[in-house]
Design an enzyme around this catalytic site. Structure first.
Site, PDB file in Angstrom:
ATOM      1  N   HIS A 306     -31.504   4.072  -8.797  1.00 11.63           N
ATOM      2  CA  HIS A 306     -32.309   3.701  -9.957  1.00 11.63           C
ATOM      3  C   HIS A 306     -32.312   2.195 -10.090  1.00 11.63           C
ATOM      4  CE1 HIS A 306     -33.888   3.572 -14.033  1.00 11.63           C
ATOM      5  NE2 HIS A 306     -34.370   4.771 -13.759  1.00 11.63           N
ATOM      6  N   ASP A 364     -34.096  13.107 -11.701  1.00 11.56           N
ATOM      7  CA  ASP A 364     -34.881  14.017 -10.868  1.00 11.56           C
ATOM      8  C   ASP A 364     -34.025  14.865  -9.932  1.00 11.56           C
ATOM      9  OD1 ASP A 364     -37.380  13.165 -11.863  1.00 11.56           O
ATOM     10  OD2 ASP A 364     -37.245  11.359 -10.656  1.00 11.56           O
TER      11      ASP A 364
HETATM   12  N1  CMC Z   1     -31.496   6.577  -0.507  1.00 13.06           N
HETATM   13  C1  CMC Z   1     -31.017   5.664   0.373  1.00 13.06           C
HETATM   14  N2  CMC Z   1     -30.962   4.329   0.131  1.00 13.06           N
HETATM   15  C2  CMC Z   1     -31.421   3.901  -1.043  1.00 13.06           C
HETATM   16  C3  CMC Z   1     -31.933   4.771  -2.007  1.00 13.06           C
HETATM   17  C4  CMC Z   1     -31.959   6.150  -1.715  1.00 13.06           C
HETATM   18  N3  CMC Z   1     -32.438   7.030  -2.600  1.00 13.06           N
HETATM   19  N4  CMC Z   1     -32.326   4.072  -3.099  1.00 13.06           N
HETATM   20  C5  CMC Z   1     -32.068   2.788  -2.825  1.00 13.06           C
HETATM   21  N5  CMC Z   1     -31.513   2.669  -1.569  1.00 13.06           N
HETATM   22  C6  CMC Z   1     -31.050   1.433  -0.933  1.00 13.06           C
HETATM   23  C7  CMC Z   1     -32.218   0.616  -0.419  1.00 13.06           C
HETATM   24  O1  CMC Z   1     -32.526   0.926   0.920  1.00 13.06           O
HETATM   25  C8  CMC Z   1     -31.720  -0.799  -0.603  1.00 13.06           C
HETATM   26  O2  CMC Z   1     -30.856  -1.083   0.477  1.00 13.06           O
HETATM   27  P1  CMC Z   1     -30.755  -2.609   1.038  1.00 13.06           P
HETATM   28  O3  CMC Z   1     -30.228  -3.440  -0.092  1.00 13.06           O
HETATM   29  O4  CMC Z   1     -29.795  -2.520   2.189  1.00 13.06           O
HETATM   30  O5  CMC Z   1     -32.143  -3.025   1.453  1.00 13.06           O
HETATM   31  C9  CMC Z   1     -30.863  -0.714  -1.862  1.00 13.06           C
HETATM   32  O6  CMC Z   1     -30.437   0.642  -1.947  1.00 13.06           O
HETATM   33  C10 CMC Z   1     -31.610  -1.103  -3.135  1.00 13.06           C
HETATM   34  O7  CMC Z   1     -32.795  -0.315  -3.177  1.00 13.06           O
HETATM   35  P2  CMC Z   1     -34.186  -0.855  -3.735  1.00 13.06           P
HETATM   36  O8  CMC Z   1     -35.290  -0.033  -3.182  1.00 13.06           O
HETATM   37  O9  CMC Z   1     -34.271  -2.343  -3.543  1.00 13.06           O
HETATM   38  O10 CMC Z   1     -33.981  -0.561  -5.294  1.00 13.06           O
HETATM   39  P3  CMC Z   1     -35.103  -0.439  -6.386  1.00 13.06           P
HETATM   40  O11 CMC Z   1     -34.451  -0.725  -7.666  1.00 13.06           O
HETATM   41  O12 CMC Z   1     -36.293  -1.250  -5.994  1.00 13.06           O
HETATM   42  O13 CMC Z   1     -35.558   1.111  -6.296  1.00 13.06           O
HETATM   43  C11 CMC Z   1     -35.673   3.440  -6.652  1.00 13.06           C
HETATM   44  C12 CMC Z   1     -35.126   2.084  -7.160  1.00 13.06           C
HETATM   45  C13 CMC Z   1     -35.441   4.498  -7.717  1.00 13.06           C
HETATM   46  C14 CMC Z   1     -37.189   3.311  -6.405  1.00 13.06           C
HETATM   47  C15 CMC Z   1     -34.957   3.793  -5.332  1.00 13.06           C
HETATM   48  O14 CMC Z   1     -33.576   3.962  -5.587  1.00 13.06           O
HETATM   49  C16 CMC Z   1     -35.531   5.057  -4.680  1.00 13.06           C
HETATM   50  O15 CMC Z   1     -36.512   4.962  -3.942  1.00 13.06           O
HETATM   51  N6  CMC Z   1     -34.931   6.265  -4.963  1.00 13.06           N
HETATM   52  C17 CMC Z   1     -35.457   7.524  -4.465  1.00 13.06           C
HETATM   53  C18 CMC Z   1     -36.638   7.963  -5.311  1.00 13.06           C
HETATM   54  C19 CMC Z   1     -36.197   8.472  -6.669  1.00 13.06           C
HETATM   55  O16 CMC Z   1     -35.303   9.285  -6.791  1.00 13.06           O
HETATM   56  N7  CMC Z   1     -36.924   8.009  -7.712  1.00 13.06           N
HETATM   57  C20 CMC Z   1     -36.698   8.450  -9.092  1.00 13.06           C
HETATM   58  C21 CMC Z   1     -36.177   7.348  -9.969  1.00 13.06           C
HETATM   59  S1  CMC Z   1     -35.575   7.939 -11.557  1.00 13.06           S
HETATM   60  C22 CMC Z   1     -36.907   8.703 -12.357  1.00 13.06           C
HETATM   61  C23 CMC Z   1     -38.156   7.899 -12.442  1.00 13.06           C
HETATM   62  O17 CMC Z   1     -38.151   6.662 -12.511  1.00 13.06           O
HETATM   63  O18 CMC Z   1     -39.207   8.507 -12.495  1.00 13.06           O
END
Ligand code: CMC
Length: 429
Positions: A306, A364
């Site tokens: 998140h 989720d």
């Molecule tokens: N699985 C594996 N690695 C992950 C994941 C994951 N689910 N989420 C983040 N990472 C890693 C990512 O690869 C990055 O690594 P690095 O620093 O080495 O490049 C690091 O963690 C930070 O991730 P980010 O994408 O820069 O973080 P963000 O804040 O931009 O994204 C997120 C947040 C929710 C989009 C992301 O965690 C994600 O894609 N999660 C899976 C989708 C998900 O479950 N979404 C629902 C969110 S909660 C409900 C809602 O908002 O609707």
């Protein structure tokens, strides 16, 4: 008013930036006058360090794993309140008295039906359309059916539009579902509470009696409550940005629904359950954990991570308890998907990759398991999120419209394109 300030030095010139102190959360640097004074922009793709507005509605402490609606912790609201009361709280800022609650309930209940002609509108969609596609279209089309509540300058019309959206979204989501499975639409039943009415519109058929299980209605209501608002997330910011131009509320909420659909946001509940099914058995979990950690593989653990929560998502905690309760109630406590989810959570939370990046299950992760056990297909998971979040979108939209400082949202950019050049005729390219 700011009583603190920061200094910014650019090319030997000092600029004073006021620091605004919120009632909760970190201080905020006020850069509104920076461009005018220093001729520079700030750069923050993804808004990782930027507050886009001030708000009194929802507060998240991502380090402590706390979520409050109007100051009330989500755990208390999920266990002691109900969704309609939470709607009142989000919209009007305070818990209602008994009389206020009754009046609100009556107003919402009186607006649950949709214009009869909307039935024809639904029939224009292909049967195999995703219910989110149908919802984006139908909610957007509400502005073509309810002209008398599209004047955003009129507070009474704003109020009517708000009630209409909260009341009709379950009807529209249920109709999208019924249409997709070829069953007749079920009219709302105003004798039923909000969650029971939704379940009835989804699962009853004219051919036989359907009785809503109160325990399932309670679980449904809790899912609505947990999703009701979440401060300035992507879809809420979309609603605010659309609304900042003066667009009508139905168009703004349709924009929010479109944004919510993506798998990084509300679409994650569908993607998560599909992932858990694909994993299938506990012994395959290491393979998927390895894929999630592999930088060359675009795969991510859905329902994990998140932007704001760097401890745990308090909604996920409540959702996990609810999943246990609902599955036990339905006599499917040994559901293989739940077993895979629990083991996946356990393994990921011990893994250095997830621990160091502070990746925890989000809302989720468990919601899809409950919804599937209730009988919903995966394609309905995100529409249920959308109908629950509608009140949050509206509360945020109303707050913005009522703010005298409201301006059209218009970010700037860091241009990295071509320098100015002259057009070249086809014959010379
Ligand atoms: N699985 C594996 N690695 C992950 C994941 C994951 N689910 N989420 C983040 N990472 C890693 C990512 O690869 C990055 O690594 P690095 O620093 O080495 O490049 C690091 O963690 C930070 O991730 P980010 O994408 O820069 O973080 P963000 O804040 O931009 O994204 C997120 C947040 C929710 C989009 C992301 O965690 C994600 O894609 N999660 C899976 C989708 C998900 O479950 N979404 C629902 C969110 S909660 C409900 C809602 O908002 O609707």
């Amino acid at each position: 008013m700011a009583d603190k300030s920061a200094k910014l030095r650019i090319n030997d010139q000092d600029y004073e930036l006021p620091i605004l102190s919120p009632t909760q959360g970190p201080d905020v640097l006020d850069i509104r006058k920076l461009y005018g004074q220093a001729d520079v922009f700030t750069y923050d793709p993804g808004f990782t360090s930027t507050a886009s507005c001030d708000s009194t509605i929802t507060f998240i402490d991502g380090d402590k794993g706390e979520l409050w609606y109007r100051g009330y912790p989500i755990e208390q609201l999920a266990s002691q309140s109900n969704y309609l009361e939470v709607c009142y709280l989000l919209l009007y800022g305070e818990l209602p008295t008994t009389a206020q609650m009754e009046d609100f309930r009556t107003r919402v209940t009186r607006h649950t039906m949709v214009h009869e002609q909307m039935h024809n509108f639904f029939r224009g969609f292909r049967r195999d359309a995703h219910p989110m596609a149908t919802m984006v279209g139908v909610v957007g089309a509400m502005s073509a059916f309810y002209h008398d509540s599209t004047d955003i300058g009129d507070s009474w019309q704003r109020e009517v539009a708000s009630i209409r959206l909260i009341a009709k979204l379950p009807t529209i989501a249920a109709m999208a579902y019924k249409y997709s499975i070829g069953q007749p639409f079920v009219y709302p039943d105003n004798e039923l509470d909000y969650a029971s009415n939704f379940l009835n519109m989804c699962f009853s058929v004219p051919a036989e009696k359907y009785k809503v299980d109160p325990a399932l209605a309670r679980a449904m209501d809790r899912i609505f409550t947990l999703h009701a608002d979440h401060e300035q997330n992507a879809s809420t910011s979309t609603v605010r940005l659309a609304g900042s131009s003066g667009a009508n509320p139905f168009a703004c909420i349709a924009a929010g629904i479109a944004c919510l659909w993506g798998p990084a946001h509300g679409g994650a509940n569908q993607a998560c359950l599909e992932m858990l099914r694909e994993i299938g058995t506990v012994d395959r979990i290491p393979e998927f954990i390895a894929r999630a950690k592999d930088k060359e593989d675009p795969f991510r653990l859905m329902g994990f991570g998140h932007r704001v929560y760097k401890n745990f998502d308090p909604r996920a905690k409540v959702m996990k308890e609810s999943a246990d309760e609902v599955l036990d109630l339905l006599g499917v406590g040994d559901n293989p998907t739940l077993q895979v989810a629990k083991e996946l959570e356990r393994i990921a939370l011990e893994d250095e990759y997830f621990v160091s990046k502070k990746l925890y299950p989000n809302v989720d992760f468990y919601s899809g398991i409950i919804l599937e056990a209730m009988g919903f297909p995966t394609s309905m998971f995100t529409p249920i999120f959308a109908l629950s979040r509608t009140v949050g979108w509206i509360a945020q939209w109303k707050e913005m419209i009522g703010d005298p400082q409201n301006k059209i949202g218009r970010p700037r950019q860091l241009y990295v394109g071509s320098d100015k050049r002259d057009y070249v005729d086809f014959s010379k390219r």
